[in-house]
Design a protein around this motif. Structure first.
Motif, PDB file in Angstrom:
ATOM      1  N   HIS A   1     -82.082-121.598 -37.942  1.00 32.67           N
ATOM      2  CA  HIS A   1     -81.170-121.158 -37.142  1.00 32.67           C
ATOM      3  C   HIS A   1     -81.811-119.624 -36.457  1.00 32.67           C
ATOM      4  O   HIS A   1     -82.835-118.870 -36.984  1.00 32.67           O
ATOM      5  N   CYS A   2     -81.483-119.513 -35.398  1.00 33.11           N
ATOM      6  CA  CYS A   2     -81.660-118.256 -34.479  1.00 33.11           C
ATOM      7  C   CYS A   2     -81.563-117.300 -35.363  1.00 33.11           C
ATOM      8  O   CYS A   2     -82.093-116.274 -34.770  1.00 33.11           O
ATOM      9  N   GLY A   3     -80.487-117.020 -35.632  1.00 33.20           N
ATOM     10  CA  GLY A   3     -80.032-114.842 -36.556  1.00 33.20           C
ATOM     11  C   GLY A   3     -79.388-114.108 -35.347  1.00 33.20           C
ATOM     12  O   GLY A   3     -79.224-112.977 -35.563  1.00 33.20           O
ATOM     13  N   HIS A   4     -79.413-114.743 -34.111  1.00 32.80           N
ATOM     14  CA  HIS A   4     -79.204-113.225 -32.911  1.00 32.80           C
ATOM     15  C   HIS A   4     -77.984-114.129 -32.627  1.00 32.80           C
ATOM     16  O   HIS A   4     -77.112-113.233 -31.962  1.00 32.80           O
ATOM     17  N   CYS A   5     -77.598-115.328 -32.446  1.00 31.76           N
ATOM     18  CA  CYS A   5     -76.541-115.515 -31.418  1.00 31.76           C
ATOM     19  C   CYS A   5     -74.866-115.482 -32.413  1.00 31.76           C
ATOM     20  O   CYS A   5     -75.229-114.960 -33.289  1.00 31.76           O
ATOM     21  N   ASP A   6     -73.611-115.507 -30.928  1.00 32.30           N
ATOM     22  CA  ASP A   6     -72.413-115.065 -31.907  1.00 32.30           C
ATOM     23  C   ASP A   6     -72.362-115.587 -33.348  1.00 32.30           C
ATOM     24  O   ASP A   6     -71.860-115.587 -33.929  1.00 32.30           O
ATOM     25  N   PRO A   7     -72.201-116.944 -33.375  1.00 34.22           N
ATOM     26  CA  PRO A   7     -72.041-117.558 -34.490  1.00 34.22           C
ATOM     27  C   PRO A   7     -73.012-117.359 -35.773  1.00 34.22           C
ATOM     28  O   PRO A   7     -72.052-117.171 -36.990  1.00 34.22           O
ATOM     29  N   CYS A   8     -74.696-117.020 -35.882  1.00 30.79           N
ATOM     30  CA  CYS A   8     -75.091-116.496 -36.448  1.00 30.79           C
ATOM     31  C   CYS A   8     -74.989-115.032 -36.800  1.00 30.79           C
ATOM     32  O   CYS A   8     -74.686-114.899 -38.034  1.00 30.79           O
ATOM     33  N   ARG A   9     -74.451-114.747 -35.870  1.00 29.70           N
ATOM     34  CA  ARG A   9     -74.283-113.224 -36.313  1.00 29.70           C
ATOM     35  C   ARG A   9     -72.650-113.498 -36.952  1.00 29.70           C
ATOM     36  O   ARG A   9     -72.170-112.465 -38.283  1.00 29.70           O
TER      37      ARG A   9
ATOM     38  N   GLY B   1     -73.646-123.265 -37.321  1.00 26.02           N
ATOM     39  CA  GLY B   1     -73.462-123.528 -35.908  1.00 26.02           C
ATOM     40  C   GLY B   1     -74.458-122.708 -34.704  1.00 26.02           C
ATOM     41  O   GLY B   1     -73.314-122.435 -33.669  1.00 26.02           O
ATOM     42  N   CYS B   2     -75.091-122.628 -35.102  1.00 22.52           N
ATOM     43  CA  CYS B   2     -76.059-122.022 -34.446  1.00 22.52           C
ATOM     44  C   CYS B   2     -76.307-122.383 -33.148  1.00 22.52           C
ATOM     45  O   CYS B   2     -76.686-123.779 -33.446  1.00 22.52           O
ATOM     46  N   GLN B   3     -75.772-121.490 -31.918  1.00 24.56           N
ATOM     47  CA  GLN B   3     -76.358-122.546 -30.596  1.00 24.56           C
ATOM     48  C   GLN B   3     -77.311-122.102 -29.567  1.00 24.56           C
ATOM     49  O   GLN B   3     -77.204-122.890 -28.295  1.00 24.56           O
ATOM     50  N   VAL B   4     -77.954-121.610 -30.370  1.00 23.32           N
ATOM     51  CA  VAL B   4     -80.147-121.251 -29.500  1.00 23.32           C
ATOM     52  C   VAL B   4     -80.439-122.396 -30.782  1.00 23.32           C
ATOM     53  O   VAL B   4     -81.442-122.855 -29.792  1.00 23.32           O
ATOM     54  N   ALA B   5     -81.019-122.468 -31.963  1.00 25.31           N
ATOM     55  CA  ALA B   5     -81.645-122.942 -32.615  1.00 25.31           C
ATOM     56  C   ALA B   5     -81.634-123.490 -33.391  1.00 25.31           C
ATOM     57  O   ALA B   5     -82.911-123.253 -34.274  1.00 25.31           O
TER      58      ALA B   5
HETATM   59 ZN   LIG Z   1     -78.341-119.047 -33.645  1.00 25.37          ZN
END
Ligand SMILES: [Zn+2]
Ligand SMILES: [Zn+2]
Length: 339
Positions: free
Chosen positions: A93-101, A107-111
């Protein structure tokens, strides 16, 4: 370039092909794993049949992977060659998008990356995976023992430990197959008063061997009525892929009870009156991330929970996959790489 053996799907709906491929190099932040065992999960049919939007072929399936770290890419810490690791469904997962935060990495929306779907999985002698997807495998578990815990194990364990059930509560597990036979064991070891529900009287001995205090034969008895006689379930873990069977247990929930759905089926029926009258709920559960896998493995060592497996060599992947799809296996099917 050194080669490896792998089982790939070249196109949606195509057969497994045993091929020789170059051993992949781990990019920055990734790790190469020498695969020892890989479980075959029903979700691998998404790759085989092309039911995952945008999936790129050829693809090597497999998200119940156990092996040893063989090489690490630039910037990888703290993994080192020789460590025993596992990789499950959640591949990154990206670790930076709102679901990751928010901590909702699934639910990561980026990666969002899914092992064996977004990148090649464990039906091979080697694979590469993002370091973030790795779980440490304890020395007490053999590769074949650990592999099915990377999907079937984590899903049942994590669904139960994140439920509202507390030690002593009545918890029912619907289905005693690949997921259910692990679910019953975890429920028992977590201290729940555990009920196994399956079709046929012949499964009672097995349910009790797994530790269940009660057994309900859903062919001969009304499972909802039987659960109410026991006081009503705090949680029913629905592991079957049969919407009708799931619908039939909802009235077995006690006050504030939850039907936790992990069996992927197209539809089921829920009565609003049942929900409202008992303040009951229905929710789904996703497997979890690498640390959840690691917790699953540690708990399994601590309590003696094990998957019952049928083991096949990589060359017999077609037979092994068909066996899993037939639903007749006892109870998970695992590929062993013999290395
Ligand atoms: Zn993410
Ligand atoms: Zn799976």
């Amino acid at each position: 370039m050194p080669k490896m053996r792998a089982a790939q799907i070249a196109q949606a709906g195509g057969p497994f092909e045993l091929v020789e491929r170059e051993i992949p190099q781990p990019p920055a932040g990734w790790v190469r794993i020498k695969v020892q065992a890989c479980g075959i999960c029903h979700s691998d049919s998404l790759v085989k049949e092309g039911h995952w939007p945008g999936l790129q072929y050829p693809r090597i399936p497999g998200h119940e992977v156990v092996g040893t770290v063989d090489a690490v890419g630039v910037g990888v810490a703290p993994w080192k060659p020789g460590q025993r690791v596992g990789v499950g469904w959640h591949g990154g997962h990206c670790g930076h998008c709102d679901p990751c935060r928010n901590g909702d990495f699934f639910g990561c929306q980026v990666a969002l990356q899914i092992t064996g779907i977004s990148f090649d999985g464990g039906y091979a002698e080697y694979m590469v995976a993002p370091a973030i997807a790795l779980a440490m495998v304890p020395g007490d578990l053999s590769p074949v023992e650990a592999a099915p815990l990377m999907c079937a194990g984590i899903t049942t364990y994590n669904a139960l430990r994140n439920s509202l059930a507390r030690p002593g509560d009545l918890v029912a597990v619907l289905g005693l197959g690949g997921l259910g036979h692990l679910g019953v064991q975890y429920a028992v070891k977590m201290g729940f008063r555990t009920v196994g529900i399956a079709r046929g009287q012949d499964k009672e001995t097995f349910a009790r061997k797994l530790g269940a205090q009660h057994y309900i034969d859903s062919q001969a008895q009304d499972p909802a009525a039987e659960l109410q006689k026991l006081g009503g379930a705090k949680v029913i873990l629905a592991t079957v892929t049969n919407g009708g069977a799931m619908s039939a247990v909802q009235e077995g929930l006690g006050i504030n009870g939850t039907l936790v759905v992990i069996g992927a089926t197209e539809s089921m029926q829920i009565s609003p009156l049942v929900l409202i009258g008992g303040r009951r709920s229905v929710k789904g559960w996703y497997s979890g991330t690498a640390i959840d896998s690691q917790d699953t493995l540690k708990f399994s060592v601590l309590t003696g929970v094990r998957s019952m497996n049928e083991v096949y060599p990589l060359e017999r992947v077609t037979e092994a996959y068909d066996r899993m799809m037939s639903g007749k296996s006892r109870f998970r099917v695992v590929l062993s790489m013999g290395q």
